[in-house]
Design a protein around this motif. Structure first.
Motif, PDB file in Angstrom:
ATOM      1  N   GLN A 160       7.576   2.398 -12.850  1.00 20.83           N
ATOM      2  CA  GLN A 160       7.165   1.664 -11.644  1.00 20.83           C
ATOM      3  C   GLN A 160       5.701   1.971 -11.335  1.00 20.83           C
ATOM      4  O   GLN A 160       5.107   2.866 -11.941  1.00 20.83           O
ATOM      5  N   SER A 180       5.311  -2.985   4.908  1.00 23.65           N
ATOM      6  CA  SER A 180       6.355  -4.006   4.945  1.00 23.65           C
ATOM      7  C   SER A 180       7.429  -3.815   3.874  1.00 23.65           C
ATOM      8  O   SER A 180       8.583  -4.166   4.089  1.00 23.65           O
ATOM      9  N   GLU A 213      10.359   1.794  -0.492  1.00 26.24           N
ATOM     10  CA  GLU A 213      11.545   2.202  -1.242  1.00 26.24           C
ATOM     11  C   GLU A 213      12.644   2.599  -0.255  1.00 26.24           C
ATOM     12  O   GLU A 213      13.802   2.261  -0.416  1.00 26.24           O
ATOM     13  N   TYR A 256      18.720  -5.345   6.889  1.00 29.69           N
ATOM     14  CA  TYR A 256      18.752  -4.106   6.112  1.00 29.69           C
ATOM     15  C   TYR A 256      20.038  -3.303   6.285  1.00 29.69           C
ATOM     16  O   TYR A 256      20.376  -2.485   5.432  1.00 29.69           O
ATOM     17  N   SER A 268      13.469  -2.260  -7.273  1.00 34.19           N
ATOM     18  CA  SER A 268      12.221  -2.220  -6.521  1.00 34.19           C
ATOM     19  C   SER A 268      11.649  -3.636  -6.458  1.00 34.19           C
ATOM     20  O   SER A 268      12.062  -4.525  -7.205  1.00 34.19           O
ATOM     21  N   LEU A 269      10.693  -3.837  -5.581  1.00 33.15           N
ATOM     22  CA  LEU A 269      10.092  -5.164  -5.450  1.00 33.15           C
ATOM     23  C   LEU A 269       9.451  -5.590  -6.774  1.00 33.15           C
ATOM     24  O   LEU A 269       9.576  -6.736  -7.206  1.00 33.15           O
ATOM     25  N   GLU A 307       5.257  -9.950   0.903  1.00 31.54           N
ATOM     26  CA  GLU A 307       6.005  -8.784   0.423  1.00 31.54           C
ATOM     27  C   GLU A 307       7.213  -8.519   1.313  1.00 31.54           C
ATOM     28  O   GLU A 307       8.283  -8.155   0.828  1.00 31.54           O
ATOM     29  N   LYS A 308       7.030  -8.695   2.600  1.00 32.35           N
ATOM     30  CA  LYS A 308       8.142  -8.448   3.526  1.00 32.35           C
ATOM     31  C   LYS A 308       9.278  -9.431   3.278  1.00 32.35           C
ATOM     32  O   LYS A 308      10.453  -9.060   3.295  1.00 32.35           O
ATOM     33  N   HIS A 316      10.951  -8.387   0.039  1.00 38.92           N
ATOM     34  CA  HIS A 316      11.664  -7.120   0.226  1.00 38.92           C
ATOM     35  C   HIS A 316      12.968  -7.337   0.983  1.00 38.92           C
ATOM     36  O   HIS A 316      14.020  -6.795   0.635  1.00 38.92           O
ATOM     37  N   TRP A 367      17.718  -7.257  -0.187  1.00 36.06           N
ATOM     38  CA  TRP A 367      18.862  -6.631   0.471  1.00 36.06           C
ATOM     39  C   TRP A 367      19.928  -7.620   0.913  1.00 36.06           C
ATOM     40  O   TRP A 367      20.632  -7.410   1.897  1.00 36.06           O
TER      41      TRP A 367
END
Lengths: 127, 467
Positions: free
Chosen positions: A41, A76, A79, B8, B207-208, B265-266, B269, B273
């Motif tokens: 990563q 934002s 992990e 989340y 991960s993103l 990104e938000k 992300h 979930w």
């Protein structure tokens, strides 16, 4: 007079401790255990939300193979984000609490990947 | 509940209290059903109908089916099953396998308060060449995500039981039992109820950088924080129900306003979930900002708009009953002149792609023919809905585009242009940006279909009675 510390005092102490941890990550940036954690990563973003009934303060740590950086505020896409009081959060950094126990007791809340938080706590305890 | 907290902390709940717990009251059931209506529908027509099951005998039948199928799938091989729980430490897997292979875990419909069986159109809504099967399933997933988050907001648990209607034989039995026509695809059983205990944390997700690409397949998106110091971010808070009801159409973006990277990104992300089968994270998102690629996408939309809005007046009128005839030409002309440009004017376009081939189920002893296909696109729909909810909470608008992905020729061109492998299927394009100015007739929201027209009580065709 007792040693009353306000939320801001405690948050600042936490921030200072987190900066110390970031400095320690910088000192071990080529360490095999860090390289293994990050693996393929780009890095890890560990977020902290310090909160009580009236106040909130955010911090996040950006950890890469080139080092770590502590930031005030929120990011934002993390992990993991821990949410707790400043006192509990400090105890988390110092390894004085068991994450699973505090989760079940609802003293600690987690958004994201719990396993990343557990690994991070192990690193922070050794520093 | 705040939208981020809701997204989340939503979990897949599979242990309900049954008779020892509370039944979900009628008022809450109505709120949950209503949330589904606020999700996307192709041409604003929902691609789903829901069967609402509260009858205990029917729930028992669903539970028995689920156990049989789970035993068949997970009982075949420990080695295969072990791979399915990749996120659990190896030392724990054998014990979990021993329990799982009995199929008992899937009997929770019995203890649930109610079960929703989504029935997805097999593409009967359009007179175009491509029936949009997977997009219909995705639209159903979007509705399901709204319901799931609403239930969570109200303090109830929900879980998707993908087992009971996985195979043709059991679908035919269930169809005979409940009258669901076989022209509608029954997909899973969503169970809602009083959960035994809250799950504090779910299994870890990718991960993103593991699921998002920048401009082209394989070019991993890198979070800005890894590249540079980022300016202070403040993620706004918004109530989840306001967010669900706030998502709508947007055919005009303000191309002078740039969306900060952290917002995109938000969105991505948050979408990580969402519920997905076996935590396989079977979706990928390509984030497109390149002007030439956006132009390519907009040209596809233009072609689609010419066919759709250039049709006869009568067809346009029938497809847009909410627009007065006097305004219909103005609407169609604007869409033909300006409306198609939204992929170009948007700040970003997110292409969501999914994989159907994650499982070996069709190959296990020749079982489950045609079983789990719709699960993957439906689950991806929950991720797309989360993208939209996140955008709305951030003050952004979104518009779903199917013209580039819905037709074989255009999909082929898209796959070639963006290097998408054959085993991955483009599902939707989502234009993202700040709202621009469009005429009132374009911004008019179509009235939602009433719940009683979309939900059947126990048996197909019995309109839902408000509880």
């Amino acid at each position: 007079m007792g040693d009353f510390l306000s939320f801001n005092d405690l948050a600042n102490q936490f921030g200072a401790k987190l900066q110390e941890i970031a400095d320690n990550f910088n000192a071990i940036k080529d360490h095999p255990s860090l390289i293994k954690w990050i693996d393929k990563q780009f890095g890890k973003i560990i977020a902290f939300r310090l909160k009580d009934d009236e106040n909130e303060q955010n911090y996040y740590l950006v950890i890469t193979k080139d080092g770590a950086r502590m930031n005030e505020g929120e990011y934002s896409a993390f992990e993991i984000m821990f949410t707790a009081t400043p006192e509990l959060m400090m105890n988390l950094l110092e390894g004085k609490i068991h994450i699973s126990t505090e989760l079940k007791a609802r003293n600690l809340r987690v958004w994201g990947n719990l396993h990343e938080g557990i690994i991070f706590q192990r690193f922070s305890q050794k520093m | 509940m705040d939208v981020w907290e809701c997204i989340y902390t939503r979990r897949s709940e599979r242990r309900f209290k049954g008779e020892e717990g509370k039944q979900i009251p009628g008022k809450d059931i109505e709120t949950i059903l209503d949330a589904a209506r606020h999700a996307y529908g192709i041409n604003d027509v929902p691609q789903w109908r829901f069967l609402l099951i509260r009858d205990q005998d029917t729930k028992n039948l669903i539970a028995n089916f689920a156990q049989e199928v789970a035993h068949m799938i997970f009982g075949s091989s420990y080695e295969v099953f072990s791979g399915h729980i990749w996120y659990i430490p190896e030392r724990s897997r054998l014990a979990i396998a021993e329990y799982t292979q009995t199929g008992e875990l899937w009997k929770y419909p019995i203890e649930s308060s109610f079960v929703i069986i989504p029935c997805i159109t097999k593409g009967a809504w359009f007179e175009v060449r491509t029936p949009y099967f997977d997009q219909s399933a995705a639209a159903t997933g979007m509705a399901i995500q709204n319901m799931w988050l609403t239930a969570h907001n109200l303090g109830w648990g929900a879980g998707c039981n993908a087992m009971p209607l996985n195979d043709i034989r059991r679908r035919e039995i269930f169809s005979a039992y409940t009258g669901v026509p076989l022209s509608w695809q029954m997909a899973a059983a969503y169970c809602f109820g009083d959960r035994t205990s809250a799950r504090h944390v779910g299994p870890s997700r990718s991960s993103l950088e593991g699921i998002a690409f920048s401009e082209h397949w394989g070019v991993r998106y890198i979070r800005k924080a890894f590249l540079e110091e980022v300016e202070e971010i403040s993620v706004p808070k918004k109530d989840i129900m306001d967010t669900i009801k706030g998502v709508g159409h947007c055919y005009k973006f303000d191309d002078s306003r740039k969306v900060p990277d952290w917002m995109i990104e938000k969105m991505i992300h948050a979408a990580i979930w969402t519920p997905n089968p076996e935590n396989l994270n079977h979706w990928r998102h390509i984030i497109i900002k390149d002007e030439k690629t956006k132009q390519f996408l907009a040209e596809s939309t233009k072609e689609g708009f010419k066919l759709y809005y250039g049709r006869s007046f009568e067809e346009l009128r029938d497809h847009h009953p909410h627009i007065h005839e006097d305004k219909l030409l103005e609407y169609a002309e604007w869409m033909l002149e300006e409306g198609w440009k939204y992929p170009l004017e948007a700040d970003s376009v997110i292409l969501t792609i999914f994989a159907k081939d994650w499982t070996e189920y069709p190959h296990i002893a020749g079982t489950l023919p045609g079983g789990t296909d719709y699960i993957w696109s439906t689950a991806t729909g929950t991720a797309i809905q989360t993208l939209r909810l996140a955008a709305n909470a951030l003050g952004l608008e979104t518009q779903i585009d199917l013209y580039t992905v819905g037709e074989f020729r255009k999909t082929d061109m898209l796959i070639t242009k963006l290097g998408i492998p054959d085993s991955w299927i483009p599902l939707t394009m989502l234009a993202v940006g700040y709202k621009g100015d469009a005429p009132d007739v374009v911004q008019m929201e179509r009235p939602k279909f009433p719940t009683k027209n979309l939900v059947f009580d126990e048996v197909w065709g019995i309109p839902h009675e408000t509880l």
